[in-house]
Design an enzyme around this catalytic site. Structure first.
Site, PDB file in Angstrom:
ATOM      1  N   GLU A   1      -5.781   4.059  -4.108  1.00 30.66           N
ATOM      2  CA  GLU A   1      -5.713   3.616  -5.634  1.00 30.66           C
ATOM      3  C   GLU A   1      -7.082   3.179  -6.129  1.00 30.66           C
ATOM      4  O   GLU A   1      -7.871   2.433  -5.212  1.00 30.66           O
ATOM      5  CB  GLU A   1      -4.644   2.664  -5.713  1.00 30.66           C
ATOM      6  CG  GLU A   1      -4.545   1.961  -6.949  1.00 30.66           C
ATOM      7  CD  GLU A   1      -3.237   1.417  -7.524  1.00 30.66           C
ATOM      8  OE1 GLU A   1      -2.312   1.085  -6.574  1.00 30.66           O
ATOM      9  OE2 GLU A   1      -3.040   0.802  -8.791  1.00 30.66           O
TER      10      GLU A   1
ATOM     11  N   ASN B   1      -0.145   1.294  -9.992  1.00 29.21           N
ATOM     12  CA  ASN B   1      -0.469   0.594 -11.434  1.00 29.21           C
ATOM     13  C   ASN B   1      -1.639   1.116 -11.940  1.00 29.21           C
ATOM     14  O   ASN B   1      -1.444   1.195 -13.327  1.00 29.21           O
ATOM     15  CB  ASN B   1      -0.061  -0.572 -11.452  1.00 29.21           C
ATOM     16  CG  ASN B   1       0.982  -1.264 -10.622  1.00 29.21           C
ATOM     17  OD1 ASN B   1       2.046  -0.503 -10.525  1.00 29.21           O
ATOM     18  ND2 ASN B   1       0.995  -2.441  -9.785  1.00 29.21           N
TER      19      ASN B   1
ATOM     20  N   ASN C   1       3.760   6.332 -12.554  1.00 26.91           N
ATOM     21  CA  ASN C   1       3.991   5.424 -11.440  1.00 26.91           C
ATOM     22  C   ASN C   1       4.941   4.387 -12.076  1.00 26.91           C
ATOM     23  O   ASN C   1       4.609   3.558 -12.994  1.00 26.91           O
ATOM     24  CB  ASN C   1       2.600   4.750 -11.012  1.00 26.91           C
ATOM     25  CG  ASN C   1       3.020   3.966  -9.850  1.00 26.91           C
ATOM     26  OD1 ASN C   1       3.255   4.040  -8.788  1.00 26.91           O
ATOM     27  ND2 ASN C   1       2.808   2.621 -10.346  1.00 26.91           N
ATOM     28  N   GLU C   2       5.914   3.983 -11.167  1.00 27.21           N
ATOM     29  CA  GLU C   2       6.773   2.815 -11.381  1.00 27.21           C
ATOM     30  C   GLU C   2       7.146   2.542 -12.891  1.00 27.21           C
ATOM     31  O   GLU C   2       6.830   1.405 -13.165  1.00 27.21           O
ATOM     32  CB  GLU C   2       6.242   1.531 -10.681  1.00 27.21           C
ATOM     33  CG  GLU C   2       5.979   1.689  -9.087  1.00 27.21           C
ATOM     34  CD  GLU C   2       5.484   0.593  -8.202  1.00 27.21           C
ATOM     35  OE1 GLU C   2       5.255  -0.586  -8.976  1.00 27.21           O
ATOM     36  OE2 GLU C   2       5.890   0.701  -7.178  1.00 27.21           O
TER      37      GLU C   2
ATOM     38  N   TYR D   1       8.349  -2.181  -0.220  1.00 30.31           N
ATOM     39  CA  TYR D   1       7.332  -3.145   0.682  1.00 30.31           C
ATOM     40  C   TYR D   1       8.159  -4.238   1.281  1.00 30.31           C
ATOM     41  O   TYR D   1       9.082  -4.889   0.661  1.00 30.31           O
ATOM     42  CB  TYR D   1       6.360  -3.595   0.013  1.00 30.31           C
ATOM     43  CG  TYR D   1       5.341  -2.549  -0.627  1.00 30.31           C
ATOM     44  CD1 TYR D   1       4.274  -2.166   0.021  1.00 30.31           C
ATOM     45  CD2 TYR D   1       5.437  -2.296  -2.031  1.00 30.31           C
ATOM     46  CE1 TYR D   1       3.439  -1.100  -0.350  1.00 30.31           C
ATOM     47  CE2 TYR D   1       4.662  -1.337  -2.498  1.00 30.31           C
ATOM     48  CZ  TYR D   1       3.600  -0.795  -1.957  1.00 30.31           C
ATOM     49  OH  TYR D   1       2.929   0.112  -2.260  1.00 30.31           O
TER      50      TYR D   1
ATOM     51  N   GLU E   1       5.244   5.270  -1.545  1.00 28.61           N
ATOM     52  CA  GLU E   1       4.659   3.985  -1.303  1.00 28.61           C
ATOM     53  C   GLU E   1       5.812   3.110  -0.223  1.00 28.61           C
ATOM     54  O   GLU E   1       6.946   2.800  -0.546  1.00 28.61           O
ATOM     55  CB  GLU E   1       4.420   3.178  -2.511  1.00 28.61           C
ATOM     56  CG  GLU E   1       3.366   3.542  -3.454  1.00 28.61           C
ATOM     57  CD  GLU E   1       3.037   2.668  -4.581  1.00 28.61           C
ATOM     58  OE1 GLU E   1       3.039   1.269  -4.381  1.00 28.61           O
ATOM     59  OE2 GLU E   1       2.711   3.140  -5.561  1.00 28.61           O
TER      60      GLU E   1
ATOM     61  N   GLN F   1      -1.517   1.247   1.696  1.00 31.78           N
ATOM     62  CA  GLN F   1      -2.436   2.344   1.269  1.00 31.78           C
ATOM     63  C   GLN F   1      -3.302   2.752   2.506  1.00 31.78           C
ATOM     64  O   GLN F   1      -2.956   2.428   3.437  1.00 31.78           O
ATOM     65  CB  GLN F   1      -3.291   1.969   0.063  1.00 31.78           C
ATOM     66  CG  GLN F   1      -2.248   1.393  -1.214  1.00 31.78           C
ATOM     67  CD  GLN F   1      -3.064   1.441  -2.491  1.00 31.78           C
ATOM     68  OE1 GLN F   1      -4.340   1.798  -2.363  1.00 31.78           O
ATOM     69  NE2 GLN F   1      -2.429   0.752  -3.561  1.00 31.78           N
TER      70      GLN F   1
HETATM   71  O1  AHR Z   1       0.075  -0.246  -3.608  1.00 26.90           O
HETATM   72  C1  AHR Z   1       0.262  -1.210  -4.463  1.00 26.90           C
HETATM   73  C2  AHR Z   1       0.903  -1.308  -5.658  1.00 26.90           C
HETATM   74  O2  AHR Z   1       2.275  -1.087  -5.479  1.00 26.90           O
HETATM   75  C3  AHR Z   1       0.908  -0.031  -6.513  1.00 26.90           C
HETATM   76  O3  AHR Z   1      -0.073   0.086  -7.390  1.00 26.90           O
HETATM   77  C4  AHR Z   1       2.178  -0.207  -7.135  1.00 26.90           C
HETATM   78  O4  AHR Z   1       2.463   1.146  -7.570  1.00 26.90           O
HETATM   79  C5  AHR Z   1       2.997  -0.691  -6.440  1.00 26.90           C
HETATM   80  O5  AHR Z   1       3.710  -1.662  -7.269  1.00 26.90           O
END
Ligand code: AHR
Length: 503
Positions: free
Chosen positions: A27, A72, A172-173, A244, A292, A352
C-alpha cells in the site's frame, strides 16, 4: 511425551490450491513503497530505484500476486496522478494515513517492479471518493491494447503493451467509518455492481473482488455480505475478508488459538455467499479473497506518537510491527487454516509485504532482513502447492480465553503434482513435545525428506538488522517411517514442515 495422530488419504482432498493464496500487499502507506521496495540512491538500488536486496527477499518468499495501491489509501486516490511524467505528478494529502503522497512511484513503476518480482498485480480501484467511471478508465488504461483515449495515453507514457491486470478489487473496506466514502451495504453493492459490469465490458477477461466486511468484529458483519451480494452477485467473482490479530495482554495460549476465529470467519462467509446463491437460484459460486491477514498491534502506540509529532509527513515509519516468535506461530496456523479452506479461498494476501506490518523490514540507507513471520509463509508458498488434503487429526485439546477444545497439534497436509506430501504443523503446547504418527499408507512408498522446525525459548524473541537469524528455521528432530506410518517428534511450541518424498 504427548501423542497425536494424523490420517491422510491420497483420495480425500479439500481441493486444488490456487497459488494466489500466497499473495501479499503493498500500500502507499508508511515506508512500504518509499524506503521499502523503492529507495533511489541506496547502494542496492537498481536503474529504476528499486532495492535489489528487498527484491531478493520478496522472490525467496514466493509471492505470486501483490495487491496494490491500497488499502485505505486507495479510497482517496486518483490513479491519473500516478502516471505520466514523474516530475509533474501532483503531491496529494492522503486522508487515510495523514501523510503526503508524492506519486513518485505509480502504476508503470509498480508494474515493472511486480514483473521483476514474478508477481501478478491485484489492483484496487477507488470506490470511496470515485466511482464506476474512473474504474472503467483505469481498466482501459491498463488493459486495452490501443486506439482509445486511455490506452493511447498508456502508450504515450511508455508502455506499448497492455499491462494485462487480471484481478481487481472493487474498493477497500467500504463498511468502515474510517474509510473515505463509506457506504451502506446496499449503496456499495449497487456501485460495485455497476463498476464491475463496466470494467468487464472493457476487458471481459478480468476478475473482480467485492468488499466484504473489514473484520468479523464489525457490527454489520454478515448482513453486509448478504445485502451487498444481493446487489452485485452476478457481476463479481470473489468476496474479500480482512482480519488482524493481536496479543496485548500477553496471553500466548489464547493468542495461538486465534486461527479458530479465522476458520469460523471463512465458514460463515462461505455460508452467506451460498445463501445468496440459493435465493437467486444461481449456478454461479462466489469464492473468497482473504486479501488482508496478519498480526497487527505492536506499532499502534508508536503510530499515535508519530502522528502527534508529524502530520502530513512523507513516508513516515507507520505500522512498523516488529514480529516475535509467537506471531510466527500464529502466522503458521493462519496459513494452515487457509489451506484447509482451499476449496473456497482462492486468493489471500499477507498484509503487508515490506516495512508496514510486514515480513520484510528495511532501514533507510541500510539493510533489509526477514522478520519471524517470513518463514512460515515462505515454507507454505514453497512447499504447499498442488492439492490440499483432508487432514484427520486426533490431538489433545486445551481451553483458553475465547475458545474451548483448541487442538494442541494444528496441522494440514498438501499433495504436490509429483506425488510428494508436505505436512505443516504447529505444536501449541507451551511445554511438551509430541510424538506425532502420520498414516501415509495410501501414498505408497514414501521417505522422509526433511523436517524443518522453528522454535525459540522466548515467545517474544524477534529478528533485527543486527541479529536477523535470532528466530530462524533449523533441522527438526525428524523421525522414521515404518509400514507406511511416520512417527515424528514435534517439539513444544514450534512450527514444523515435514516433507515426504515419493520413492
Ligand atoms: O493494512 C493496513 C490497513 O488495514 C489497510 O489499509 C486497510 O484496508 C486495513 O484497515
Amino acid at each position: 511425551m504427548k501423542k497425536a495422530g494424523i490420517i491422510l488419504d491420497r483420495d480425500y482432498k479439500v481441493g486444488k490450491i490456487d497459488p494466489r493464496i500466497y499473495g501479499s500487499f503493498i500500500e502507499h502507506l508508511g515506508r512500504a513503497v518509499y524506503g521499502g521496495i523503492y529507495e533511489p540512491g541506496h547502494p542496492e538500488a537498481d536503474e529504476l530505484g528499486f532495492r535489489r536486496d528487498v527484491m531478493k527477499l520478496v522472490k525467496e518468499l514466493g509471492v505470486p500476486v501483490v495487491r496494490y495501491p491500497g488499502g485505505n489509501f486507495v479510497s482517496g486516490f486518483n490513479w491519473e496522478d500516478s502516471v505520466g511524467d514523474r516530475s509533474s505528478r501532483p503531491k496529494r494529502l492522503d486522508l487515510a494515513w495523514f501523510t503526503t503522497e508524492t506519486n513518485e512511484v505509480g502504476l508503470h513503476e509498480f508494474v515493472s517492479w511486480a514483473q521483476k518480482a514474478g508477481s501478478q498485480v491485484m489492483y484496487a480501484i477507488n470506490l470511496g471518493t470515485r466511482g464506476p467511471e474512473s474504474a472503467r478508465d483505469i481498466v482501459e488504461y491498463a488493459n486495452h491494447p490501443s486506439g482509445s483515449k486511455f490506452s493511447d495515453m498508456r502508450i504515450a507514457n511508455g508502455a506499448k503493451d497492455p499491462f494485462g491486470i487480471k484481478l481487481w478489487c472493487l474498493g477497500n473496506e467500504m463498511d468502515g467509518p474510517w474509510q473515505m466514502g463509506q457506504k451502506s451495504a446496499a449503496e456499495y453493492g449497487h456501485v460495485a455492481n455497476e463498476a464491475s459490469k463496466m470494467m468487464k465490458w472493457v476487458d471481459p477477461t478480468i476478475e473482480t473482488v467485492a468488499c466484504g466486511s473489514s473484520s468479523s468484529e464489525m457490527p454489520t458483519f454478515g448482513k453486509w455480505e448478504y445485502q451487498m451480494l444481493e446487489q452485485c452477485y452476478d457481476s463479481v467473482d470473489y468476496v474479500s475478508l480482512h482480519r488482524y490479530y493481536g496479543n496485548p495482554t500477553g496471553d500466548t495460549p489464547g493468542f495461538l488459538a486465534r486461527s479458530m476465529d479465522m476458520d469460523e470467519f471463512i465458514s460463515t462467509v462461505v455460508s452467506i455467499c451460498d445463501a445468496v446463491k440459493g435465493t437467486r437460484h444461481s449456478k454461479k459460486t462466489i469464492n473468497l479473497s482473504f486479501d488482508e491477514w496478519n498480526v497487527w498491534y505492536h506499532s499502534k502506540e508508536q503510530d499515535r506518537e508519530i502522528h502527534r509529532r508529524d502530520r502530513w509527513g512523507r513516508a513516515l515509519p507507520l505500522l512498523e510491527d516488529i514480529y516475535n516468535f509467537e506471531d510466527a506461530l500464529l502466522a503458521g496456523s493462519i496459513l494452515i487454516t487457509l489451506l484447509r479452506h482451499a476449496d473456497r479461498v482462492k486468493i489471500a494476501c499477507l498484509a503487508q509485504l515490506v516495512n508496514v506490518i510486514a515480513p520484510i523490514m528495511t532501514r533507510n540507507g541500510g539493510g533489509a532482513w526477514a522478520q519471524t513471520i517470513y518463514y512460515p509463509f515462505m515454507h507454505a508458498s514453497r512447499y504447499c502447492r498442488g492439492t490440499s488434503l483432508v487432514t484427520l487429526t486426533d490431538s489433545p485439546v486445551y481451553d483458553c480465553s475465547d475458545y474451548e477444545n483448541v487442538p494442541l497439534i494444528d496441522a494440514t497436509a498438501t499433495l504436490s503434482d509429483d506425488g510428494d506430501v508436505t505436512l505443516l504443523c504447529v505444536n501449541r503446547d507451551m511445554k511438551e513435545d509430541f510424538e506425532l504418527t502420520v498414516d501415509l499408507r495410501s501414498f505408497g512408498q514414501m521417505r522422509m525428506e526433511e523436517h524443518i522446525m522453528m522454535h525459540h525459548d522466548d515467545v517474544k524473541a524477534v529478528n533485527t538488522e543486527e541479529d536477523p537469524r535470532n528466530v530462524y528455521p533449523a533441522a527438526g528432530p525428524g523421525g522414521k517411517i515404518d509400514e507406511g506410518k511416520a512417527v515424528i517428534r514435534i517439539p513444544a511450541l514450534s512450527w514444523n514442515v515435514i516433507r515426504f518424498k515419493k520413492i
